[in-house]
Motif scaffolding. Structure first.
Motif, short mmCIF file in Angstrom:
data_model
loop_
_atom_site.label_atom_id
_atom_site.label_comp_id
_atom_site.label_asym_id
_atom_site.label_seq_id
_atom_site.Cartn_x
_atom_site.Cartn_y
_atom_site.Cartn_z
N MET A 150 -1.24 2.71 -26.91
CA MET A 150 -2.01 1.68 -25.86
C MET A 150 -1.09 2.09 -24.76
O MET A 150 -1.96 2.39 -23.33
CB MET A 150 -1.64 0.43 -26.08
CG MET A 150 -2.00 -0.66 -25.01
SD MET A 150 -3.86 -0.81 -25.16
CE MET A 150 -4.07 -2.20 -24.00
N PHE A 151 -0.07 1.98 -24.52
CA PHE A 151 0.96 2.58 -23.17
C PHE A 151 0.43 4.00 -22.57
O PHE A 151 0.25 4.34 -21.62
CB PHE A 151 2.29 2.40 -23.22
CG PHE A 151 2.99 2.86 -22.01
CD1 PHE A 151 2.80 1.99 -20.86
CD2 PHE A 151 3.65 4.00 -22.11
CE1 PHE A 151 3.53 2.35 -19.82
CE2 PHE A 151 4.35 4.24 -20.74
CZ PHE A 151 4.30 3.51 -19.59
N GLY A 152 0.22 4.86 -23.82
CA GLY A 152 -0.05 6.29 -23.68
C GLY A 152 -1.35 6.36 -22.71
O GLY A 152 -1.68 7.29 -22.00
N ILE A 188 -2.93 4.09 -21.13
CA ILE A 188 -2.71 3.47 -19.50
C ILE A 188 -2.28 4.58 -18.64
O ILE A 188 -2.70 4.80 -17.68
CB ILE A 188 -1.92 2.24 -19.38
CG1 ILE A 188 -2.85 1.20 -20.53
CG2 ILE A 188 -1.76 1.76 -18.24
CD1 ILE A 188 -2.18 -0.06 -20.52
N ALA A 189 -1.06 5.26 -19.26
CA ALA A 189 -0.20 6.10 -18.35
C ALA A 189 -1.27 7.34 -17.94
O ALA A 189 -1.34 7.90 -16.99
CB ALA A 189 1.01 6.43 -19.21
N LYS A 190 -2.15 7.65 -18.95
CA LYS A 190 -2.97 8.75 -18.79
C LYS A 190 -3.79 8.62 -17.73
O LYS A 190 -4.31 9.59 -16.96
CB LYS A 190 -3.69 9.23 -20.29
CG LYS A 190 -4.52 10.49 -19.89
CD LYS A 190 -5.10 11.09 -21.40
CE LYS A 190 -6.02 12.07 -20.98
NZ LYS A 190 -6.56 12.62 -22.31
N SER A 191 -4.56 7.33 -17.71
CA SER A 191 -5.35 6.99 -16.85
C SER A 191 -4.70 6.98 -15.39
O SER A 191 -5.49 7.30 -14.22
CB SER A 191 -6.02 5.63 -17.17
OG SER A 191 -4.96 4.42 -16.58
N PHE A 192 -3.60 7.02 -15.08
CA PHE A 192 -3.06 7.09 -13.86
C PHE A 192 -2.43 8.57 -13.38
O PHE A 192 -2.24 8.82 -12.42
CB PHE A 192 -1.58 6.30 -13.64
CG PHE A 192 -1.71 4.80 -13.49
CD1 PHE A 192 -1.91 4.35 -12.26
CD2 PHE A 192 -1.96 3.90 -14.52
CE1 PHE A 192 -2.15 2.94 -11.78
CE2 PHE A 192 -2.28 2.70 -14.49
CZ PHE A 192 -2.34 1.90 -12.94
N THR A 193 -2.37 9.61 -14.62
CA THR A 193 -2.17 10.67 -14.12
C THR A 193 -3.14 11.88 -14.45
O THR A 193 -2.74 13.10 -13.94
CB THR A 193 -0.83 11.05 -15.10
OG1 THR A 193 -1.42 11.02 -16.37
CG2 THR A 193 0.22 10.39 -14.97
N SER A 194 -4.20 11.47 -15.19
CA SER A 194 -5.19 12.77 -15.42
C SER A 194 -5.86 13.09 -14.16
O SER A 194 -5.97 14.29 -13.92
CB SER A 194 -6.19 12.11 -16.37
OG SER A 194 -6.99 11.09 -16.01
N HIS A 195 -6.29 12.15 -13.28
CA HIS A 195 -7.04 12.57 -11.99
C HIS A 195 -6.00 13.33 -11.03
O HIS A 195 -6.54 14.62 -10.52
CB HIS A 195 -7.60 11.56 -11.18
CG HIS A 195 -8.16 11.99 -9.93
ND1 HIS A 195 -9.20 12.98 -9.91
CD2 HIS A 195 -7.96 11.90 -8.70
CE1 HIS A 195 -9.32 13.08 -8.62
NE2 HIS A 195 -8.40 12.30 -7.62
#
Length: 70
Positions: free
Chosen positions: A1-3, A5-12
């Motif tokens: 779950m946390f991964g 969310i973290a990916k949504s902040f770093t992918s773009h």
């Protein structure tokens, strides 16, 4: 779950080769300059002799910055 969310902040930001904080700083600075251009355009609408090319110059500079990104 946390991964996820973290990916949504770093992918773009990763698409333009930046960290989250680097991207946040760039976007914040970009936003401030857009606000300045908007203010100059608003003043120019009321007082056409003021800021005759300010908004256009800022937009041109911003376009040059984003056109060469990731």
């Amino acid at each position: 779950m946390f991964g996820a969310i973290a990916k949504s902040f770093t992918s773009h930001p990763a698409t333009v080769d930046e960290s989250y904080l680097e991207h946040a700083m760039f976007a914040s600075r970009f936003s401030g300059r857009l606000l300045l251009a908007g203010f100059a355009a608003l003043v120019h609408a009321i007082l056409p002799f003021c800021f005759e090319k300010t908004a256009s110059n800022i937009i041109r500079e911003l376009y040059g910055e984003v056109a060469n990104r990731g």
